[in-house]
Enzyme design. Structure first.
Site, PDB file in Angstrom:
ATOM      1  N   ASP A  95      -0.290  -3.154   2.432  1.00 18.00           N
ATOM      2  CA  ASP A  95       0.970  -3.559   1.605  1.00 18.00           C
ATOM      3  C   ASP A  95       1.947  -2.655   1.590  1.00 18.00           C
ATOM      4  O   ASP A  95       1.705  -1.893   1.003  1.00 18.00           O
ATOM      5  CB  ASP A  95       0.671  -4.560   0.644  1.00 18.00           C
ATOM      6  CG  ASP A  95       1.226  -5.072   0.170  1.00 18.00           C
ATOM      7  OD1 ASP A  95       2.076  -5.452   1.139  1.00 18.00           O
ATOM      8  OD2 ASP A  95       1.901  -5.774  -1.238  1.00 18.00           O
ATOM      9  N   ASP A  97       5.958  -2.477   2.098  1.00 19.79           N
ATOM     10  CA  ASP A  97       6.888  -2.917   1.979  1.00 19.79           C
ATOM     11  C   ASP A  97       8.117  -1.869   1.147  1.00 19.79           C
ATOM     12  O   ASP A  97       8.051  -1.317   1.121  1.00 19.79           O
ATOM     13  CB  ASP A  97       6.917  -3.805   1.000  1.00 19.79           C
ATOM     14  CG  ASP A  97       7.446  -3.714  -0.324  1.00 19.79           C
ATOM     15  OD1 ASP A  97       6.998  -2.684  -0.618  1.00 19.79           O
ATOM     16  OD2 ASP A  97       6.228  -4.801  -1.638  1.00 19.79           O
ATOM     17  N   ASP A 286       1.743   0.047  -3.861  1.00 18.32           N
ATOM     18  CA  ASP A 286       0.960  -0.573  -2.577  1.00 18.32           C
ATOM     19  C   ASP A 286      -0.332   0.083  -2.771  1.00 18.32           C
ATOM     20  O   ASP A 286      -1.196  -0.557  -1.514  1.00 18.32           O
ATOM     21  CB  ASP A 286       1.666  -0.308  -1.632  1.00 18.32           C
ATOM     22  CG  ASP A 286       3.265  -1.215  -1.696  1.00 18.32           C
ATOM     23  OD1 ASP A 286       2.730  -2.362  -2.172  1.00 18.32           O
ATOM     24  OD2 ASP A 286       4.010  -0.776  -1.056  1.00 18.32           O
TER      25      ASP A 286
END
Length: 381
Positions: A95, A97, A286
């Site tokens: 993940d 971002d 993450d």
């Protein structure tokens, strides 16, 4: 958010799911699902579906603002507590971002480059194929990468941490990649003082793989730099820069032969500093997504309840632009009343904002829905 806005948004989510099919994940009956509201991305979990058809019907009737599924496979995915589910394995998930208040094309491009870098590691260093690696936009600020393979399914958290450490270059030391080859030893003289000669240092070559190849690439880039650029590299002074510029062709020849004698002592520090540019920076939060083998992650091609964008599957990451390719609502215009001052953002190559609280604005539906879902505006008609 007022009632009219909630009614309007729920209606539009339902209409989307009635018109658009969402593929179910592999072995859907082995997955745990979680659904969320406008206030909580995962309000309820421990939900399961016996088939893709059942999942599709649920999306059409309930139209949740968020729906996520487990990277894990379970014998009994609906059971509680977690120990009663009987864990059978899990996909490897990343993940990524970037923090941003409003959609920011530049930051989304940055995180896309990080996603591409991870895919490169997975393919080049770990040998996974394109069919085993699935990438999708998160629906908001980044990307999700799924590795679906029997080779990763049984990995525990510690094994997954080792993969993260490798990709992020944790503990990387170029001395590990340099060996000393035994040669004839003798005596040389420098400024009248005798000095013993050591063996040749052998290091990464152009045909090396993994981190060794990346170290070679950094060394080659350094050697090829003109002196005026070299002096800007931390650890390289003017004298060293001039010396390497003068010896460039010889140093390149030695490097391509795998001989690091002339490079190692003078360029070890700069190479060590620059090699981290080849690593991927993954925030601790993450990393937990990868380590947690019971984590829920957004179902691809569903709507993100905080943006109105789709967690769109990505077929060609180089050409993918989430601010165009992940737009869910494209029908007409909507009038919205701004409830809080809001800055500028871009969608569909159009720039919107800034707007002040109290303004009424007519916007394309995707832009109006974005503001409403972020609680910057209310529906007016």
């Amino acid at each position: 958010m007022n009632t009219d806005t909630k009614v309007y948004l729920k209606k539009r989510f339902k209409e989307y799911y009635f018109r658009n099919r969402v593929d179910s994940p592999m072995d859907v009956h082995r997955r745990e699902f979680g659904v969320g509201t406008l206030e909580d991305k995962i309000r309820f979990r421990h939900k399961s579906f016996t088939s893709g058809r059942e999942l599709t019907q649920y999306l059409k009737t309930e139209a949740p603002y968020y729906i996520s599924y487990s990277s894990a496979y379970y014998e009994f995915p609906e059971n509680q507590p977690m120990q009663r589910k009987n864990w059978l394995g899990a996909d490897l998930v990343f993940d990524l971002d970037k923090p941003m208040d409003l959609l920011d094309h530049g930051k989304l491009e940055d995180v896309k480059e990080e996603a591409k870098c991870i895919v490169g590691f997975l393919e080049d260093d770990f040998g996974f194929t394109g069919k085993e690696i699935k990438v999708n936009f998160s629906g908001s600020k980044g990307y999700h990468i799924h590795v679906i393979s029997d080779d990763v399914r049984s990995l525990n958290g510690e094994a997954r941490r080792e993969i993260i450490d490798y990709i992020t270059g944790t503990g990387l030391d170029i001395e590990y990649f340099i060996t000393e080859e035994e040669t004839m030893r003798g005596i040389t003289f420098k400024r009248g003082q005798s000095k013993g000669t050591a063996g040749r240092r052998i290091g990464p070559r152009k045909d090396s793989r993994g981190w060794a190849r990346r170290i070679y690439d950094v060394a080659e880039e350094l050697i090829a730099m003109p002196a005026e650029e070299l002096v800007n590299i931390k650890g390289i002074g003017a004298t060293t820069a001039e010396k390497h510029a003068a010896d460039r062709e010889m140093n390149l020849r030695f490097l391509r032969e795998g001989r690091w004698d002339a490079l190692f002592d003078r360029l070890k520090g700069p190479i060590q500093n620059l090699i981290y540019s080849k690593a991927v920076e993954i925030k601790d939060a993450d990393k937990q997504v990868t380590l947690d083998t019971s984590r829920l992650i957004r179902l691809p091609d569903t709507i993100h309840g905080g943006s109105g964008l789709l967690a769109r599957k990505v077929k060609d990451i180089d050409s993918f632009n989430p601010l165009m390719d992940a737009i869910a609502f494209k029908d007409g215009e909507v009038t919205a009343r701004i409830t809080s001052d809001v800055g500028t953002w871009t969608m569909m190559e159009n720039r919107y904002g800034p707007y002040n609280a109290g303004e009424e604005v007519k916007l394309p539906e995707y832009a109006a829905n974005y503001l409403m879902l972020k609680d910057y505006a209310e529906f007016r008609g």
